[in-house]
Design a protein around this motif. Structure first.
Motif, PDB file in Angstrom:
ATOM      1  N   VAL A   1       0.836  -1.198   0.000  1.00 30.46           N
ATOM      2  CA  VAL A   1       0.000   0.000   0.000  1.00 30.46           C
ATOM      3  C   VAL A   1       0.873   1.251   0.000  1.00 30.46           C
ATOM      4  CG1 VAL A   1      -1.659   1.340   1.371  1.00 30.46           C
ATOM      5  CG2 VAL A   1      -2.010  -1.122   1.049  1.00 30.46           C
ATOM      6  N   CYS A   2       1.897   1.264   0.835  1.00 27.19           N
ATOM      7  CA  CYS A   2       2.776   2.443   0.916  1.00 27.19           C
ATOM      8  C   CYS A   2       3.482   2.700  -0.408  1.00 27.19           C
ATOM      9  CB  CYS A   2       3.793   2.273   2.041  1.00 27.19           C
ATOM     10  SG  CYS A   2       3.035   2.405   3.671  1.00 27.19           S
ATOM     11  N   LYS A   3       4.002   1.671  -1.027  1.00 27.11           N
ATOM     12  CA  LYS A   3       4.682   1.862  -2.312  1.00 27.11           C
ATOM     13  C   LYS A   3       3.714   2.419  -3.360  1.00 27.11           C
ATOM     14  CE  LYS A   3       8.518  -1.345  -1.841  1.00 27.11           C
ATOM     15  NZ  LYS A   3       9.146  -2.571  -2.314  1.00 27.11           N
TER      16      LYS A   3
ATOM     17  N   THR B   1      -3.125   5.103   6.032  1.00 24.53           N
ATOM     18  CA  THR B   1      -2.928   6.538   5.800  1.00 24.53           C
ATOM     19  C   THR B   1      -2.841   7.287   7.131  1.00 24.53           C
ATOM     20  OG1 THR B   1      -5.314   6.839   5.455  1.00 24.53           O
ATOM     21  CG2 THR B   1      -3.932   6.628   3.483  1.00 24.53           C
ATOM     22  N   SER B   2      -3.554   6.840   8.130  1.00 23.04           N
ATOM     23  CA  SER B   2      -3.463   7.453   9.453  1.00 23.04           C
ATOM     24  C   SER B   2      -2.057   7.271  10.028  1.00 23.04           C
ATOM     25  CB  SER B   2      -4.511   6.848  10.385  1.00 23.04           C
ATOM     26  OG  SER B   2      -4.417   7.432  11.663  1.00 23.04           O
ATOM     27  N   LEU B   3      -1.502   6.073   9.879  1.00 19.74           N
ATOM     28  CA  LEU B   3      -0.123   5.828  10.316  1.00 19.74           C
ATOM     29  C   LEU B   3       0.857   6.721   9.571  1.00 19.74           C
ATOM     30  CD1 LEU B   3       0.182   1.932  10.608  1.00 19.74           C
ATOM     31  CD2 LEU B   3       0.583   3.595  12.424  1.00 19.74           C
ATOM     32  N   LEU B   4       0.668   6.860   8.266  1.00 19.21           N
ATOM     33  CA  LEU B   4       1.563   7.696   7.458  1.00 19.21           C
ATOM     34  C   LEU B   4       1.452   9.169   7.858  1.00 19.21           C
ATOM     35  CD1 LEU B   4       1.069   5.980   3.991  1.00 19.21           C
ATOM     36  CD2 LEU B   4       3.130   5.930   5.404  1.00 19.21           C
ATOM     37  N   CYS B   5       0.272   9.596   8.230  1.00 19.32           N
ATOM     38  CA  CYS B   5       0.112  10.976   8.719  1.00 19.32           C
ATOM     39  C   CYS B   5       0.785  11.135  10.080  1.00 19.32           C
ATOM     40  CB  CYS B   5      -1.363  11.353   8.807  1.00 19.32           C
ATOM     41  SG  CYS B   5      -2.158  11.567   7.205  1.00 19.32           S
ATOM     42  N   ASP B   6       0.588  10.166  10.954  1.00 17.07           N
ATOM     43  CA  ASP B   6       1.229  10.216  12.277  1.00 17.07           C
ATOM     44  C   ASP B   6       2.750  10.226  12.170  1.00 17.07           C
ATOM     45  OD1 ASP B   6      -1.284  10.198  13.417  1.00 17.07           O
ATOM     46  OD2 ASP B   6      -1.215   8.073  13.982  1.00 17.07           O
ATOM     47  N   ALA B   7       3.274   9.551  11.138  1.00 14.29           N
ATOM     48  CA  ALA B   7       4.723   9.493  10.916  1.00 14.29           C
ATOM     49  C   ALA B   7       5.234  10.708  10.149  1.00 14.29           C
ATOM     50  CB  ALA B   7       5.084   8.208  10.167  1.00 14.29           C
TER      51      ALA B   7
END
Length: 142
Positions: free
Chosen positions: A31-33, A67-73
């Motif tokens: 998903v991230c890639k 996406t929540s994790l990516l925002c938190d990071a």
């Protein structure tokens, strides 16, 4: 801020996950890639459809969690326009500003805008964060 490469963003995410007792799963990596390959503001539906095109199975609830994790990071940030739809964009190491139509979402990247952040802090007490988005109505939506 962040280097523009996918590998660097993955490293940042892996460090964030480790520090917060999460694992980097194959699904998260896929998903991230996919998200990192998309350059503009994207919605969960657009990410979901891109994953389907690539034959990567993922639910929308999983995409919201990732996406929540990516925002938190601090790898992605989210915005909500007048239509109420959440959009995501990667945080860039380059300082630029986006001029965004709050009705249709049309975006123009402004590279030459000069904002004196120190003045804004001293004068108004606000600490400005990057990226800085400027919202308005484009000529078509006025």
């Amino acid at each position: 801020m962040y280097n523009e490469t996918t590998e660097y963003r993955i490293n940042i995410l892996e460090e964030y996950l480790r520090n917060n007792h999460f694992r980097m799963t194959k699904q998260r990596m896929d998903v991230c890639k996919t998200i990192f390959a998309l350059k503009e503001y994207v919605t969960i539906n657009e990410i979901f459809n891109k994953l389907k095109q690539k034959k990567i199975n993922s639910s929308k609830s999983t995409l919201y969690r990732i996406t929540s994790l990516l925002c938190d990071a601090h790898i992605l940030y989210r915005i909500i326009l007048d239509d109420g739809i959440v959009r995501y964009k990667q945080i860039s190491k380059n300082k630029y500003y986006d001029l965004i139509c709050k009705h249709c979402g049309k975006t123009i990247q402004l590279n030459s805008l000069s904002i004196n952040k120190e003045y804004m802090t001293n004068q108004y007490g606000y600490k400005l964060e990057e990226p800085l988005d400027i919202f308005g109505l484009c000529p078509n939506c006025q």
